[in-house]
Write an enzyme that holds these catalytic residues in place. Structure first.
Site, PDB file in Angstrom:
ATOM      1  N   GLU A   1       5.710   4.091  13.091  1.00 55.08           N
ATOM      2  CA  GLU A   1       5.350   5.404  12.500  1.00 55.08           C
ATOM      3  C   GLU A   1       5.262   6.593  13.696  1.00 55.08           C
ATOM      4  OE1 GLU A   1       3.432   2.846  11.897  1.00 55.08           O
ATOM      5  OE2 GLU A   1       4.111   2.322   9.679  1.00 55.08           O
TER       6      GLU A   1
ATOM      7  N   HIS B   1      -5.099   1.366   2.338  1.00 53.94           N
ATOM      8  CA  HIS B   1      -4.073   1.774   1.167  1.00 53.94           C
ATOM      9  C   HIS B   1      -4.554   2.779   0.301  1.00 53.94           C
ATOM     10  CE1 HIS B   1      -2.150  -1.833   2.765  1.00 53.94           C
ATOM     11  NE2 HIS B   1      -1.135  -1.322   2.467  1.00 53.94           N
TER      12      HIS B   1
END
Lengths: 396, 400
Positions: free
Chosen positions: A129, A199
């Site tokens: 990321e 999530h």
């Protein structure tokens, strides 16, 4: 349930809340939560434009209806796909990259793009990321249009430094020689019913604290397409948060031609005189339902619903204009309360409209806990809580 | 001009998909066989195939090893139980009793079982997503693992976490951001060195996470301070839907630290994993510093339950790995070849595993959802919390 939560809600409110809560509990007591999560109302929302006429009635799209009024039924992820497709077709320096995006991404938002535009323009990155964002910053600094995807907003934190220290400050620290205006970071956010700790988070407030980046969160397919195209073309780095629960749940007739919706401009979704209700993303549907319930139970009440759409820049004018009229403000978001963006809105309104306020501003937010798996239904600022807040400011 | 720059830049990214060739299939050549007595403590000698290891800047470990029959049966039991547990999780997910995210280790059983057989409870393990097997071998009960997946009170993290959030005293999880756990492993190893504990930390990550910057930061610290840390890349060939060759400039993961010696191991062979981990423990605890270990393995299922696992690899490939390299079939063959157990005895173990798992599932299902009071626990150290945690609306707060 409410006794445990130490609610100080008035009795009448308690009865209603409790009953509604129990019906929800009954529903879920012996079966798992629905796959689409605890989200009543998207399917029946009056905010979604289900016919071409409704879609084009939007004054922001007025010019469009004259030029090309064709629309197509799309859900949220298809609208994102459509916007990306438009961006790739109209800007040859634009590229789309991220984890698994060339296969369509985990939410199918990029499906078909690699086949259509080539694998040198739509490509997979390693799971990295910080690298994805840094790479995008480098591309954008040269003048490219970099459309990066972080697979879940929860995974954006490894890239936090790149966003806060590199992307946001590039223009400022180079005295305007360089900027990363071509960088857009798309990322699915918010609760989905069963996402658990990593999530489900909604991280807008972390980035709102950082001058130099814009933050956008659309509520529907039409909005998603227009705002994403505007974000991609905006000459500032933009974090584009996509409420993942809406990917399939929200369906609209979306104009097929190229259009943008303005950044930094909130939208008044429903006019009203007594309470201003502000939110963004998924929360809009909970607020819509809460307003319906409140207007049914409180005779004469009319609420004004505002979708911020862009969190930064904040359209405080639209909010204050409304609050000056209603005197009451309720703000809802999924992220935890402390340091949440509702605090910023509250303060900004207090600074400008203090003497117009008739009741303390109510924030309805997620709990100040990590995002829970087993307790998601207790964590969420659900419709009933939003209703309670509207009722409270009304009765104050 | 810009386009051509981009094409040059992307030349490295756009790697053509390569046909998958299993790194090393489980050896089908029978090992040397010396013992035939039925005594549980009697030793069985195993000779690993030459192809079990590749090394980088170090000497290969011995290919000869010895196990008591009891230990062999124990490994087999753990592996079949683990597989049965994962199959149960799969079924529970499909029955919509497990929600959210669920990452199964079916096919990768030799990794956790082989590692556990070579270490003890003073050694530490940390990993990311595919953690059910490690939780089990590190002492987590099947009930507590299934209970966690179901989000029940009996879950190993009180049902508050789910699939990737499982922990046991010598197992640090179970982490949600891949790669983030690797420097944690180096930190754990530092404490072992600091406290003169003759133990090692296995810091695991997948081929997908191997490209996270933190992995390389951790390599550097570990070598700089010669920490007893083994960086274990569980290479199951695919990081989510992207094959290793498409994500990694070098897929020789065991060589990727450069200044740290490495070993590549057939991770489908529980004996090879055992021998490599034993070797790694001796190496790291003798002050030689860290090691990088690549375990070549294979997951039979998709990355998660929503991934059928067949869009980026062929069914034939999966079938081929199952039929030629299955870690349980491989071990079973050894047990039969060495007369450690008969076919009927192994069947009985399989049956018992099924029974144990079925019972654990029933118990976990009977466990209630965690009490609402747990909503506010474990955020702060008890007794040092803020006076209250704020809830959704003013007035809805929890006071500690």
């Amino acid at each position: 349930m409410l006794r445990i939560l130490k609610s100080k809600a008035p009795n009448s409110c308690f009865r209603l809340t409790s009953a509604a809560f129990q019906s929800q509990r009954r529903l879920y007591a012996d079966q798992p939560p629905p796959a689409e999560g605890f989200l009543p109302g998207v399917a029946d929302s009056k905010l979604l434009k289900r016919t071409p006429e409704e879609a084009l009635r939007n004054p922001e799209l007025a010019a469009l209806s004259a030029a090309n009024g064709e629309t197509e039924k799309m859900n949220f992820f298809q609208a994102i796909n459509n916007a990306l497709s438009t961006a790739l077709a109209t800007d040859e320096t634009s590229v789309v990259f991220g984890e698994d995006v060339s296969f369509g991404g985990v939410f199918r938002a990029t499906s078909g793009l690699a086949e259509r535009f080539g694998r040198d323009r739509v490509f997979n990155t390693p799971i990295t990321e910080q690298g994805i964002v840094g790479f995008g910053i480098g591309m954008a600094a040269v003048g490219h249009t970099a459309i990066a995807e972080i697979q879940f907003a929860d995974y954006i934190f490894p890239a936090f430094d790149q966003i806060v220290n590199e992307a946001a400050k590039y223009r400022y620290r180079s005295g305007g020689i360089f900027n990363v205006g071509g960088l857009t970071i798309r990322t699915p956010c918010s609760a989905v019913g069963h996402g658990g700790h990593y999530h489900s988070q909604t991280p807008e407030a972390f980035f709102a604290h950082c001058p130099g980046v814009k933050i956008v969160m659309p509520r529907s397919p039409i909005q998603a397409k227009g705002l994403l195209l505007a974000s991609i073309r905006d000459r500032n780095p933009v974090i584009f948060l996509e409420p993942k629960i809406l990917y399939r749940a929200a369906v609209e007739e979306v104009p097929v031609s190229d259009y943008e919706l303005p950044l930094g401009k909130a939208e008044v979704l429903k006019r009203g005189n007594n309470v201003t209700v502000v939110g963004y993303g998924t929360q809009i549907y909970k607020l819509e339902n809460a307003i319906q319930l409140a207007e049914k139970h409180i005779p004469g009440l009319s609420c004004e619903l505002i979708d911020l759409r862009t969190i930064v820049p904040l359209d405080i004018d639209t909010i204050c204009e409304s609050v000056n009229k209603t005197g009451r403000l309720v703000i809802g978001h999924e992220a935890p309360k402390t340091g949440g963006f509702a605090a910023e809105i509250t303060t900004a309104v207090m600074e400008r409209s203090f003497l117009r306020l008739e009741a303390p501003i109510q924030r309805v937010c997620g709990w100040d806990t990590p995002f829970p798996l087993a307790f998601e239904k207790f964590y969420m600022p659900d419709m009933i809580r939003c209703y309670d807040a509207i009722k409270k400011v009304t009765e104050y | 001009m810009l386009r051509s720059t981009a094409s040059r830049l992307l030349a490295n990214v756009r790697v053509a998909p390569k046909a998958f060739a299993p790194a090393r299939a489980f050896s089908t050549t029978a090992p040397s066989f010396f013992a035939s007595a039925t005594d549980a403590s009697e030793k069985v000698k195993i000779t690993l195939p030459e192809s079990s290891f590749e090394v980088y800047n170090l000497e290969k470990p011995s290919l000869e090893l010895e196990f008591s029959k009891e230990a062999l049966v124990d490994m087999y039991t753990k592996m079949v139980t683990m597989r049965r547990m994962e199959m149960a999780a799969d079924a529970l997910y499909k029955a919509k009793q497990i929600r959210g995210f669920c990452h199964l280790c079916t096919g990768q059983e030799a990794v956790s079982v082989g590692m556990e057989s070579a270490i003890n409870s003073s050694d530490q393990i940390i990993t990311a997503y595919r953690c059910h097997g490690f939780t089990y071998v590190r002492g987590g009960s099947i009930k507590s693992i299934i209970g966690e997946l179901l989000g029940r009170e009996c879950g190993i993290s009180k049902g508050k976490g789910g699939s990737m959030h499982m922990f046991s005293p010598a197992f640090y999880g179970g982490n949600g951001i891949v790669g983030a756990q690797v420097p944690l492993g180096a930190g754990i190893a530092f404490t072992q060195k600091y406290l003169d504990i003759p133990a090692v930390t296995f810091s695991l990550y997948g081929d997908g996470a191997s490209n996270q910057g933190q992995v390389f930061e951790a390599y550097n610290m570990a070598k700089l301070w010669d920490l007893p840390c083994v960086f274990v890349c569980e290479n199951n060939k695919y990081g989510m839907g992207t094959s290793a060759a498409r994500s990694s400039a070098s897929t020789q993961y065991y060589t990727r630290a450069g200044y740290i010696p490495g070993i590549q191991v057939n991770g489908m062979d529980v004996f090879a994993v055992h021998q490599a981990c034993k070797f790694a423990k001796e190496w790291t605890t003798s002050g030689k510093g860290p090691l990088v270990m690549e375990l070549n393995t294979y997951r039979y299922g998709g990355h998660s339950m929503s991934d059928p696992g067949t869009t980026y690899r062929t069914r034939e490939e999966i079938q081929h790995m199952r039929s030629t390299s299955d870690p349980i079939t491989g071990l079973k063959q050894h047990l039969l070849d060495n007369s450690v157990a008969s076919e009927a005895e192994l069947k009985a173990i399989d049956k018992e595993a099924r029974k144990i798992v079925d019972e654990a599932v029933k118990e976990a299902q009977a466990s209630p959802e965690p009490d609402l009071k747990e909503f506010w626990t474990d955020i702060y150290q008890p007794g040092s919390e803020p006076v209250m945690v704020r809830g959704r609306e003013p007035g809805e707060s929890h006071w500690y």
